[in-house]
Enzyme design. Structure first.
Site, short mmCIF file in Angstrom:
data_model
loop_
_atom_site.label_atom_id
_atom_site.label_comp_id
_atom_site.label_asym_id
_atom_site.label_seq_id
_atom_site.Cartn_x
_atom_site.Cartn_y
_atom_site.Cartn_z
N GLY A 226 -6.53 -1.42 1.50
CA GLY A 226 -5.66 0.15 -0.07
C GLY A 226 -4.11 -1.61 0.13
O GLY A 226 -4.26 -2.81 0.33
N GLN B 143 2.76 -4.40 -5.11
CA GLN B 143 2.80 -5.75 -4.00
C GLN B 143 1.27 -6.70 -4.95
O GLN B 143 1.68 -8.17 -4.10
CB GLN B 143 1.55 -5.46 -2.91
N CYS C 224 -0.19 -4.02 6.40
CA CYS C 224 0.20 -4.76 5.24
C CYS C 224 -0.31 -6.17 4.67
O CYS C 224 0.37 -6.70 4.94
CB CYS C 224 1.20 -4.01 4.97
N LEU C 225 -0.48 -6.33 3.40
CA LEU C 225 -1.40 -7.31 3.47
C LEU C 225 0.34 -7.77 2.99
O LEU C 225 0.48 -8.88 2.61
CB LEU C 225 -1.63 -7.18 1.46
N HIS D 288 0.58 5.21 2.98
CA HIS D 288 1.05 4.07 2.98
C HIS D 288 1.17 2.78 1.54
O HIS D 288 2.11 3.27 1.26
CB HIS D 288 0.20 3.52 3.53
N GLU D 289 0.31 3.95 0.63
CA GLU D 289 -0.01 2.81 -0.56
C GLU D 289 1.43 3.24 -1.41
O GLU D 289 1.92 2.92 -1.86
CB GLU D 289 -1.27 3.17 -0.98
N HIS E 224 4.83 2.56 -0.91
CA HIS E 224 5.21 0.79 -1.85
C HIS E 224 4.91 1.46 -2.73
O HIS E 224 6.28 0.81 -3.27
CB HIS E 224 3.82 0.23 -1.65
NI NI Z 1 1.54 -2.31 2.48
#
Ligand code: NI
Length: 175
Positions: free
Chosen positions: A45, A50, A98-99, A140-141, A144
Protein backbone atom coordinates in the site's frame (compact mmCIF):
# COMPACT_ATOMS: atom_id res chain seq x y z
CA UNK A 1 6.73 7.18 -15.27
CA UNK A 2 9.03 7.63 -12.35
CA UNK A 3 9.95 6.03 -9.08
CA UNK A 4 9.26 8.60 -6.40
CA UNK A 5 11.23 9.33 -3.26
CA UNK A 6 9.46 8.09 -0.14
CA UNK A 7 9.16 10.41 2.87
CA UNK A 8 10.33 8.86 6.11
CA UNK A 9 8.89 9.29 9.59
CA UNK A 10 9.97 12.68 10.88
CA UNK A 11 9.11 14.48 7.64
CA UNK A 12 6.24 16.90 8.34
CA UNK A 13 4.30 15.88 5.20
CA UNK A 14 3.48 12.62 7.01
CA UNK A 15 1.77 14.50 9.85
CA UNK A 16 -0.53 16.73 7.77
CA UNK A 17 -4.15 16.21 6.90
CA UNK A 18 -4.04 15.68 3.12
CA UNK A 19 -6.34 17.72 0.87
CA UNK A 20 -9.32 16.30 -1.02
CA UNK A 21 -8.75 15.73 -4.73
CA UNK A 22 -10.98 18.10 -6.69
CA UNK A 23 -10.00 17.08 -10.23
CA UNK A 24 -9.32 13.37 -10.58
CA UNK A 25 -7.79 13.76 -14.03
CA UNK A 26 -5.05 15.94 -12.47
CA UNK A 27 -3.77 13.07 -10.29
CA UNK A 28 -3.60 10.32 -12.93
CA UNK A 29 0.11 10.94 -13.56
CA UNK A 30 0.78 10.88 -9.83
CA UNK A 31 -1.11 7.59 -9.51
CA UNK A 32 0.96 6.04 -12.32
CA UNK A 33 4.18 7.09 -10.60
CA UNK A 34 2.88 5.87 -7.24
CA UNK A 35 2.06 2.48 -8.79
CA UNK A 36 5.57 2.21 -10.17
CA UNK A 37 6.99 3.25 -6.78
CA UNK A 38 4.82 0.67 -4.98
CA UNK A 39 5.95 -2.15 -7.24
CA UNK A 40 9.59 -1.08 -6.93
CA UNK A 41 9.38 -0.95 -3.13
CA UNK A 42 7.64 -4.30 -2.76
CA UNK A 43 5.02 -2.73 -0.49
CA UNK A 44 1.32 -3.54 -0.37
CA UNK A 45 0.00 0.00 0.00
CA UNK A 46 1.09 3.58 -0.60
CA UNK A 47 -0.48 6.93 0.24
CA UNK A 48 0.27 10.15 -1.67
CA UNK A 49 1.71 11.97 1.40
CA UNK A 50 4.40 9.27 1.49
CA UNK A 51 5.64 10.58 -1.87
CA UNK A 52 5.41 14.22 -0.72
CA UNK A 53 1.98 14.96 -2.25
CA UNK A 54 -0.49 15.99 0.45
CA UNK A 55 -3.54 14.69 -1.43
CA UNK A 56 -6.17 12.09 -0.54
CA UNK A 57 -4.96 9.34 -2.85
CA UNK A 58 -4.04 5.79 -1.83
CA UNK A 59 -2.97 2.66 -3.67
CA UNK A 60 -3.52 -0.80 -2.28
CA UNK A 61 -2.34 -4.17 -3.48
CA UNK A 62 -2.60 -7.27 -1.34
CA UNK A 63 -0.77 -10.11 -3.07
CA UNK A 64 -2.00 -13.68 -3.14
CA UNK A 65 -1.25 -15.56 0.03
CA UNK A 66 -1.40 -12.49 2.23
CA UNK A 67 -5.14 -11.83 2.05
CA UNK A 68 -6.86 -13.78 4.81
CA UNK A 69 -10.13 -14.35 3.04
CA UNK A 70 -9.17 -14.25 -0.63
CA UNK A 71 -6.21 -16.08 -2.08
CA UNK A 72 -6.55 -14.58 -5.54
CA UNK A 73 -4.11 -11.98 -6.82
CA UNK A 74 -5.24 -8.42 -6.21
CA UNK A 75 -4.10 -5.84 -8.74
CA UNK A 76 -3.09 -2.37 -7.64
CA UNK A 77 -6.19 -0.32 -6.95
CA UNK A 78 -6.23 3.46 -6.63
CA UNK A 79 -8.76 5.05 -4.31
CA UNK A 80 -9.31 8.80 -4.51
CA UNK A 81 -10.80 10.63 -1.50
CA UNK A 82 -11.38 7.32 0.33
CA UNK A 83 -13.72 7.19 3.34
CA UNK A 84 -13.84 4.17 5.66
CA UNK A 85 -16.58 3.06 8.00
CA UNK A 86 -15.85 0.21 10.43
CA UNK A 87 -18.14 -2.82 10.16
CA UNK A 88 -18.83 -3.83 13.74
CA UNK A 89 -16.67 -3.15 16.76
CA UNK A 90 -14.27 -6.05 16.45
CA UNK A 91 -10.59 -5.19 16.27
CA UNK A 92 -7.74 -7.57 15.57
CA UNK A 93 -4.04 -7.13 16.25
CA UNK A 94 -1.63 -7.76 13.41
CA UNK A 95 1.92 -6.91 12.40
CA UNK A 96 2.41 -3.88 10.18
CA UNK A 97 5.31 -2.26 8.48
CA UNK A 98 5.44 1.01 6.57
CA UNK A 99 7.59 2.20 3.69
CA UNK A 100 8.03 5.46 5.62
CA UNK A 101 9.35 3.58 8.67
CA UNK A 102 11.81 1.24 7.00
CA UNK A 103 13.17 -1.75 8.89
CA UNK A 104 10.61 -1.65 11.68
CA UNK A 105 7.44 -3.53 12.44
CA UNK A 106 4.72 -3.22 15.06
CA UNK A 107 1.59 -4.99 16.28
CA UNK A 108 -1.37 -2.71 15.56
CA UNK A 109 -5.07 -3.08 16.41
CA UNK A 110 -7.41 -2.52 13.45
CA UNK A 111 -11.05 -3.11 12.68
CA UNK A 112 -11.59 -6.59 11.27
CA UNK A 113 -13.82 -5.26 8.48
CA UNK A 114 -14.52 -1.87 6.92
CA UNK A 115 -16.79 -0.41 4.29
CA UNK A 116 -15.03 1.89 1.88
CA UNK A 117 -16.22 4.62 -0.46
CA UNK A 118 -13.97 6.43 -2.90
CA UNK A 119 -13.66 7.68 -6.44
CA UNK A 120 -11.88 5.67 -9.11
CA UNK A 121 -9.48 7.12 -11.67
CA UNK A 122 -12.43 8.10 -13.89
CA UNK A 123 -13.93 10.10 -11.05
CA UNK A 124 -16.73 7.55 -10.62
CA UNK A 125 -17.89 6.46 -7.16
CA UNK A 126 -16.76 3.05 -5.99
CA UNK A 127 -17.61 1.24 -2.77
CA UNK A 128 -17.32 -2.11 -1.13
CA UNK A 129 -16.44 -4.04 1.97
CA UNK A 130 -13.01 -5.31 2.92
CA UNK A 131 -11.93 -7.80 5.55
CA UNK A 132 -8.69 -9.19 6.91
CA UNK A 133 -5.47 -8.01 5.33
CA UNK A 134 -7.20 -5.71 2.84
CA UNK A 135 -9.15 -4.03 5.63
CA UNK A 136 -5.90 -3.57 7.57
CA UNK A 137 -4.08 -2.06 4.57
CA UNK A 138 -6.97 0.32 3.86
CA UNK A 139 -6.99 1.55 7.47
CA UNK A 140 -3.21 1.99 7.45
CA UNK A 141 -3.25 3.95 4.17
CA UNK A 142 -6.24 6.16 5.02
CA UNK A 143 -4.53 6.96 8.34
CA UNK A 144 -1.64 8.38 6.27
CA UNK A 145 -4.13 10.88 4.78
CA UNK A 146 -4.91 12.10 8.29
CA UNK A 147 -1.29 12.37 9.41
CA UNK A 148 -1.40 9.17 11.47
CA UNK A 149 1.43 6.63 11.38
CA UNK A 150 0.95 3.08 12.67
CA UNK A 151 3.04 3.52 15.85
CA UNK A 152 0.49 6.15 16.90
CA UNK A 153 -2.20 3.41 16.79
CA UNK A 154 -0.24 0.88 18.83
CA UNK A 155 -1.37 0.02 22.35
CA UNK A 156 1.57 -2.20 23.30
CA UNK A 157 4.95 -0.76 22.36
CA UNK A 158 6.73 -3.85 23.60
CA UNK A 159 5.63 -5.27 20.24
CA UNK A 160 7.45 -2.64 18.17
CA UNK A 161 10.90 -3.30 16.84
CA UNK A 162 13.24 -4.09 14.03
CA UNK A 163 11.78 -6.35 11.37
CA UNK A 164 14.90 -8.48 11.34
CA UNK A 165 14.80 -9.15 15.07
CA UNK A 166 11.05 -9.73 15.27
CA UNK A 167 11.29 -12.03 12.24
CA UNK A 168 13.89 -14.03 14.09
CA UNK A 169 11.72 -14.54 17.16
CA UNK A 170 8.13 -14.35 15.88
CA UNK A 171 6.30 -16.01 13.05
CA UNK A 172 5.44 -13.38 10.46
CA UNK A 173 1.65 -13.64 10.48
CA UNK A 174 1.41 -14.12 14.23
CA UNK A 175 -0.18 -11.11 15.88
NI1 NI B 1 2.57 3.29 5.72
Amino acid sequence: MAILKIARMGHPVLLERAADVVDVTAVRGLVRDMAETLVDSGGIGLAAPQVHHSLRVILVSVPAGRAEDDESETPITALINPVLTPVGEEQVIGWEGCLSIPGLRGAVPRFQAVEFKALNLNGEPMSGQARGMMARVLQHEVDHLDGILYPMRMKDHSRFGFDEEIGRYTRKQEA
